[in-house]
Design a protein around this motif. Structure first.
Motif, PDB file in Angstrom:
ATOM      1  N   MET A   1     -17.596  11.770  -1.140  1.00 49.74           N
ATOM      2  CA  MET A   1     -17.912  10.410  -1.517  1.00 49.74           C
ATOM      3  C   MET A   1     -16.855   9.828  -2.466  1.00 49.74           C
ATOM      4  N   ILE A   2     -16.335  10.668  -3.340  1.00 48.60           N
ATOM      5  CA  ILE A   2     -15.313  10.186  -4.270  1.00 48.60           C
ATOM      6  C   ILE A   2     -14.109   9.660  -3.501  1.00 48.60           C
ATOM      7  N   GLN A   3     -13.707  10.386  -2.476  1.00 49.19           N
ATOM      8  CA  GLN A   3     -12.555   9.955  -1.684  1.00 49.19           C
ATOM      9  C   GLN A   3     -12.833   8.634  -0.973  1.00 49.19           C
ATOM     10  N   VAL A   4     -14.054   8.454  -0.496  1.00 46.30           N
ATOM     11  CA  VAL A   4     -14.423   7.204   0.178  1.00 46.30           C
ATOM     12  C   VAL A   4     -14.326   6.029  -0.787  1.00 46.30           C
ATOM     13  N   PHE A   5     -14.880   6.196  -1.987  1.00 43.50           N
ATOM     14  CA  PHE A   5     -14.800   5.115  -2.970  1.00 43.50           C
ATOM     15  C   PHE A   5     -13.364   4.877  -3.438  1.00 43.50           C
ATOM     16  N   ASP A   6     -12.579   5.939  -3.517  1.00 39.19           N
ATOM     17  CA  ASP A   6     -11.175   5.789  -3.874  1.00 39.19           C
ATOM     18  C   ASP A   6     -10.436   4.982  -2.806  1.00 39.19           C
ATOM     19  N   GLU A   7     -10.714   5.257  -1.543  1.00 39.86           N
ATOM     20  CA  GLU A   7     -10.107   4.492  -0.444  1.00 39.86           C
ATOM     21  C   GLU A   7     -10.552   3.030  -0.480  1.00 39.86           C
ATOM     22  N   LEU A   8     -11.828   2.811  -0.760  1.00 34.34           N
ATOM     23  CA  LEU A   8     -12.325   1.443  -0.887  1.00 34.34           C
ATOM     24  C   LEU A   8     -11.591   0.724  -2.014  1.00 34.34           C
ATOM     25  N   GLY A   9     -11.435   1.406  -3.137  1.00 35.82           N
ATOM     26  CA  GLY A   9     -10.702   0.823  -4.252  1.00 35.82           C
ATOM     27  C   GLY A   9      -9.268   0.494  -3.879  1.00 35.82           C
ATOM     28  N   HIS A  10      -8.637   1.386  -3.127  1.00 32.58           N
ATOM     29  CA  HIS A  10      -7.255   1.152  -2.674  1.00 32.58           C
ATOM     30  C   HIS A  10      -7.197  -0.102  -1.806  1.00 32.58           C
ATOM     31  N   PHE A  11      -8.145  -0.226  -0.882  1.00 35.93           N
ATOM     32  CA  PHE A  11      -8.193  -1.409  -0.029  1.00 35.93           C
ATOM     33  C   PHE A  11      -8.384  -2.672  -0.866  1.00 35.93           C
ATOM     34  N   LEU A  12      -9.312  -2.631  -1.804  1.00 35.77           N
ATOM     35  CA  LEU A  12      -9.579  -3.816  -2.630  1.00 35.77           C
ATOM     36  C   LEU A  12      -8.381  -4.197  -3.490  1.00 35.77           C
ATOM     37  N   ARG A  13      -7.669  -3.184  -4.009  1.00 35.56           N
ATOM     38  CA  ARG A  13      -6.468  -3.474  -4.803  1.00 35.56           C
ATOM     39  C   ARG A  13      -5.403  -4.153  -3.949  1.00 35.56           C
ATOM     40  N   LYS A  14      -5.286  -3.741  -2.714  1.00 36.73           N
ATOM     41  CA  LYS A  14      -4.273  -4.310  -1.826  1.00 36.73           C
ATOM     42  C   LYS A  14      -4.703  -5.641  -1.217  1.00 36.73           C
ATOM     43  N   PHE A  15      -6.004  -5.869  -1.153  1.00 31.52           N
ATOM     44  CA  PHE A  15      -6.501  -7.050  -0.460  1.00 31.52           C
ATOM     45  C   PHE A  15      -5.926  -8.341  -1.020  1.00 31.52           C
ATOM     46  N   LYS A  16      -5.938  -8.496  -2.337  1.00 30.46           N
ATOM     47  CA  LYS A  16      -5.432  -9.741  -2.925  1.00 30.46           C
ATOM     48  C   LYS A  16      -3.964  -9.939  -2.586  1.00 30.46           C
TER      49      LYS A  16
ATOM     50  N   TRP B   1     -12.601  -4.706  -9.121  1.00 24.91           N
ATOM     51  CA  TRP B   1     -13.363  -3.592  -8.559  1.00 24.91           C
ATOM     52  C   TRP B   1     -12.415  -2.552  -7.971  1.00 24.91           C
ATOM     53  N   GLY B   2     -11.338  -3.015  -7.388  1.00 22.90           N
ATOM     54  CA  GLY B   2     -10.336  -2.079  -6.882  1.00 22.90           C
ATOM     55  C   GLY B   2      -9.745  -1.230  -7.993  1.00 22.90           C
ATOM     56  N   ASN B   3      -9.549  -1.821  -9.156  1.00 24.65           N
ATOM     57  CA  ASN B   3      -9.020  -1.075 -10.309  1.00 24.65           C
ATOM     58  C   ASN B   3     -10.023  -0.060 -10.839  1.00 24.65           C
ATOM     59  N   ILE B   4     -11.296  -0.372 -10.748  1.00 26.72           N
ATOM     60  CA  ILE B   4     -12.338   0.537 -11.229  1.00 26.72           C
ATOM     61  C   ILE B   4     -12.564   1.693 -10.258  1.00 26.72           C
ATOM     62  N   LEU B   5     -12.508   1.413  -8.974  1.00 28.17           N
ATOM     63  CA  LEU B   5     -12.786   2.438  -7.969  1.00 28.17           C
ATOM     64  C   LEU B   5     -11.548   3.291  -7.702  1.00 28.17           C
ATOM     65  N   ARG B   6     -11.226   4.107  -8.666  1.00 29.34           N
ATOM     66  CA  ARG B   6     -10.119   5.068  -8.575  1.00 29.34           C
ATOM     67  C   ARG B   6     -10.690   6.462  -8.778  1.00 29.34           C
ATOM     68  N   LYS B   7     -10.108   7.419  -8.087  1.00 30.94           N
ATOM     69  CA  LYS B   7     -10.602   8.792  -8.134  1.00 30.94           C
ATOM     70  C   LYS B   7     -10.752   9.299  -9.564  1.00 30.94           C
ATOM     71  N   VAL B   8      -9.751   9.087 -10.379  1.00 28.16           N
ATOM     72  CA  VAL B   8      -9.773   9.582 -11.765  1.00 28.16           C
ATOM     73  C   VAL B   8     -10.931   8.959 -12.547  1.00 28.16           C
ATOM     74  N   ILE B   9     -11.136   7.679 -12.389  1.00 25.95           N
ATOM     75  CA  ILE B   9     -12.202   6.981 -13.115  1.00 25.95           C
ATOM     76  C   ILE B   9     -13.573   7.422 -12.610  1.00 25.95           C
ATOM     77  N   ILE B  10     -13.712   7.547 -11.309  1.00 26.11           N
ATOM     78  CA  ILE B  10     -14.993   7.972 -10.730  1.00 26.11           C
ATOM     79  C   ILE B  10     -15.338   9.391 -11.179  1.00 26.11           C
ATOM     80  N   GLU B  11     -14.357  10.289 -11.141  1.00 27.54           N
ATOM     81  CA  GLU B  11     -14.605  11.667 -11.575  1.00 27.54           C
ATOM     82  C   GLU B  11     -14.987  11.728 -13.051  1.00 27.54           C
ATOM     83  N   TYR B  12     -14.328  10.939 -13.878  1.00 33.00           N
ATOM     84  CA  TYR B  12     -14.666  10.890 -15.307  1.00 33.00           C
ATOM     85  C   TYR B  12     -16.100  10.408 -15.501  1.00 33.00           C
ATOM     86  N   TRP B  13     -16.476   9.388 -14.768  1.00 38.88           N
ATOM     87  CA  TRP B  13     -17.821   8.812 -14.867  1.00 38.88           C
ATOM     88  C   TRP B  13     -18.870   9.830 -14.418  1.00 38.88           C
TER      89      TRP B  13
END
Length: 79
Positions: A1-16, A62-74
């Protein structure tokens, strides 16, 4: 799940970036970009309180928040 959210975050960061400059959209994102773009363009029509510029800022944040490192810390804070 962490990888999925990390990918979502990557997409959101690139979307703009892609939204503003559509010169190159990677094939990995292309199938998601245009449907998401259509949704973003329609939202202000249904609710005038939402401006496209603010939606793009929110998406980027949201893209900045959904990063593997941040999710794992949380997650480490919970048993």
């Amino acid at each position: 799940m962490i990888q999925v959210f990390d990918e979502l975050g990557h997409f959101l960061r690139k979307f703009k970036k892609f939204y503003v400059n559509e010169k190159y959209i990677s094939s990995h994102f292309r199938k998601f970009f245009y449907p998401f773009q259509n949704i973003i363009q329609k939202i202000p029509t249904f609710n005038s309180g939402f401006r496209k510029e603010y939606l793009l800022i929110t998406i980027e944040q949201w893209g900045n928040i959904l990063r593997k490192v941040i999710i794992e810390y949380w997650i480490k804070q919970y048993s």
